[in-house]
Design an enzyme around this catalytic site. Structure first.
Site, short mmCIF file in Angstrom:
data_model
loop_
_atom_site.label_atom_id
_atom_site.label_comp_id
_atom_site.label_asym_id
_atom_site.label_seq_id
_atom_site.Cartn_x
_atom_site.Cartn_y
_atom_site.Cartn_z
N SER A 4 -31.00 -19.72 -42.80
CA SER A 4 -30.67 -21.00 -43.25
C SER A 4 -30.08 -22.25 -42.57
O SER A 4 -29.89 -23.30 -42.82
CB SER A 4 -29.56 -20.78 -44.48
OG SER A 4 -28.32 -20.44 -44.04
N THR A 8 -27.07 -23.42 -45.66
CA THR A 8 -26.48 -24.59 -44.81
C THR A 8 -25.17 -24.00 -44.33
O THR A 8 -24.39 -23.05 -44.98
CB THR A 8 -26.31 -25.66 -45.53
OG1 THR A 8 -27.62 -26.07 -46.16
CG2 THR A 8 -25.59 -26.89 -44.92
N THR A 68 -23.15 -27.48 -49.54
CA THR A 68 -24.23 -26.62 -49.39
C THR A 68 -24.70 -26.50 -50.79
O THR A 68 -24.26 -26.71 -51.92
CB THR A 68 -24.07 -25.26 -48.81
OG1 THR A 68 -23.22 -24.39 -49.67
CG2 THR A 68 -23.09 -25.38 -47.53
N GLY A 69 -26.22 -26.12 -50.82
CA GLY A 69 -26.82 -25.73 -51.76
C GLY A 69 -27.73 -27.11 -52.43
O GLY A 69 -28.28 -27.39 -51.39
N ARG A 77 -39.45 -33.75 -45.71
CA ARG A 77 -38.28 -33.66 -46.83
C ARG A 77 -37.04 -33.79 -46.05
O ARG A 77 -36.68 -32.85 -45.15
CB ARG A 77 -38.32 -32.70 -47.65
CG ARG A 77 -37.10 -32.62 -48.72
CD ARG A 77 -35.93 -31.56 -48.38
NE ARG A 77 -35.07 -31.46 -49.25
CZ ARG A 77 -33.93 -30.86 -48.96
NH1 ARG A 77 -33.84 -30.07 -48.05
NH2 ARG A 77 -32.82 -30.73 -50.04
N THR A 92 -28.05 -27.32 -41.08
CA THR A 92 -29.10 -26.48 -41.85
C THR A 92 -30.68 -26.70 -41.52
O THR A 92 -31.06 -27.61 -40.66
CB THR A 92 -28.96 -27.06 -43.44
OG1 THR A 92 -29.72 -26.21 -44.31
CG2 THR A 92 -29.64 -28.82 -43.40
N1 ASP Z 1 -28.29 -28.50 -48.94
C1 ASP Z 1 -29.25 -28.12 -48.23
C2 ASP Z 1 -30.52 -29.00 -48.36
O1 ASP Z 1 -30.67 -29.65 -49.50
C3 ASP Z 1 -29.63 -26.88 -48.45
C4 ASP Z 1 -28.63 -25.81 -48.57
O2 ASP Z 1 -27.65 -25.96 -48.45
O3 ASP Z 1 -28.91 -24.52 -49.07
O4 ASP Z 1 -31.30 -29.07 -47.50
#
Ligand code: ASP
Length: 355
Positions: A86, A210, A261-262, A238, A228
């Site tokens: 990740s 991330t 994160t997320g 993107r 990330t």
């Molecule tokens: N926040 C990150 C993104 O949207 C991905 C993640 O944290 O899982 O790229």
């Protein structure tokens, strides 16, 4: 449940008051066990690599080094872990099989920030973000321009797609649809399904991931990094929340720092990290600030009649060395790595909507 309701009432009340900041009192709460323990370094990564990163960052902080140097060192360790799918090297690629990295850095002492997005072929995007921050008058560089810039500064171009990530991506690609030509010939597909061609490779259909690294040094200066490889299999080009200052990361030297994160799309719409720092400025603890940000997003969806719960995890620290961590919807409590003079601990946060 009752504490959640009272927290939300508190939140609704305070945001409706334009002078809320003046009315709120600082309330030590969850996370206050680290109070006064400075310096401090934390990361959203609670695995062994996260611990190694904290120990390396701590070495810098313990000998009086800056939060900025400590977070960069720590983030680089996580970026270089080939097993981590990740972040950085070994991250899962976009839908075309190309690893595109996003990263941001912010330095509270100088109120300075730098970021890169859609950066290919560089293992340590957080360090490129630091050069953008310190050696340009820009904040965000993207794509080929960011790569050219990194090469000018001596970063080495390398293939970031590990064998594990490549196979994981190919497996995802083959499983995408019955209506394309990826996978064995149609007349053998059923049979092929029974075979264990992909055994040994993780079946990661899609995932987030991330890391945030935040620190306060001996002089009370605060810095943060978010880095990330973004959503796995994202559409090429993107850009997520991680390289956007205020979304995936924010630092205020007078207050603290926060990172996300997320599901980045929701973090982008809510500028969640900036929101968390503002909440701490208003007297909320880092733990409360993380929870407030999740509730703010939940409320936004509620206001349009949706009970959608995007998968996010937030972390925060304040200038007193208190910590916070909260996640949207999970079975297990979210964890973060924390390193202080007391040593390494895994801090356990809260779940906004336990499953
Ligand atoms: N926040 C990150 C993104 O949207 C991905 C993640 O944290 O899982 O790229």
């Amino acid at each position: 449940m009752s504490s959640r309701i009272s927290r939300r009432n508190f939140f609704n009340k305070t945001v409706s008051l334009s002078t809320g900041a003046l009315l709120l009192k600082y309330m030590p709460a969850f996370g206050a066990q680290n109070k006064g323990l400075m310096p401090i370094i934390v990361t959203s990564h609670a695995n062994k690599t996260g611990q190694n990163a904290m120990e390396a960052g701590w070495e810098i902080l313990a000998r009086g080094g800056t939060a900025l140097d400590a977070i960069e060192k720590a983030a680089n360790i996580i970026e270089l872990d080939p097993e981590d799918t990740s972040v950085g090297y070994g991250g899962l690629p976009n839908e075309n099989g190309i690893v595109q990295l996003d990263a941001s850095i912010m330095d509270g002492k100088t109120y300075n920030a730098g970021a890169v997005a859609c950066l290919e072929n560089i293992k340590n995007p957080a360090s490129v973000a630091r050069v953008v921050m310190e050696r340009t008058d820009h904040v965000l560089m993207v794509g080929q321009g960011a790569l050219d810039f990194a090469i000018k500064w001596g970063f080495k171009e390398e293939d970031l797609l590990t064998e594990k990530a490549r196979k994981t991506w190919l497996r995802w690609k083959e499983n995408q649809s019955e209506n394309d030509v990826w996978g064995p010939p149609a007349h053998l597909r059923e049979k092929a399904k029974l075979e264990s061609y992909w055994e040994g490779f993780p079946e990661e259909e899609f995932h987030y991931g991330t890391t945030n690294v935040l620190a306060v040094d001996m002089n009370g200066n605060i810095s943060g990094i978010t880095t990330t490889s973004g959503w796995s299999y994202k559409i090429p080009g993107r850009v997520g929340d991680s390289p956007i200052i205020g979304a995936g990361l924010y630092v205020d030297n007078e207050v603290g720092a926060a990172g996300a994160t997320g599901r980045g799309e929701d973090v982008l719409k809510s500028l969640a990290s900036y929101f968390m720092v503002l909440r701490m400025k208003d007297g909320r603890t880092p733990q409360q600030a993380c929870e407030d940000a999740l509730e703010m997003i939940i409320d936004k969806y509620k206001s349009i009649g949706s009970d959608y719960l995007p998968g996010e995890k937030f972390i925060a620290i304040n200038k007193f060395g208190e910590t916070g961590c909260a996640t949207m919807r999970r079975r297990e409590k979210p964890k973060m790595s924390v390193m202080t003079k007391k040593g390494y601990i895994k801090y356990e946060g809260t779940i906004a909507r336990p499953m």
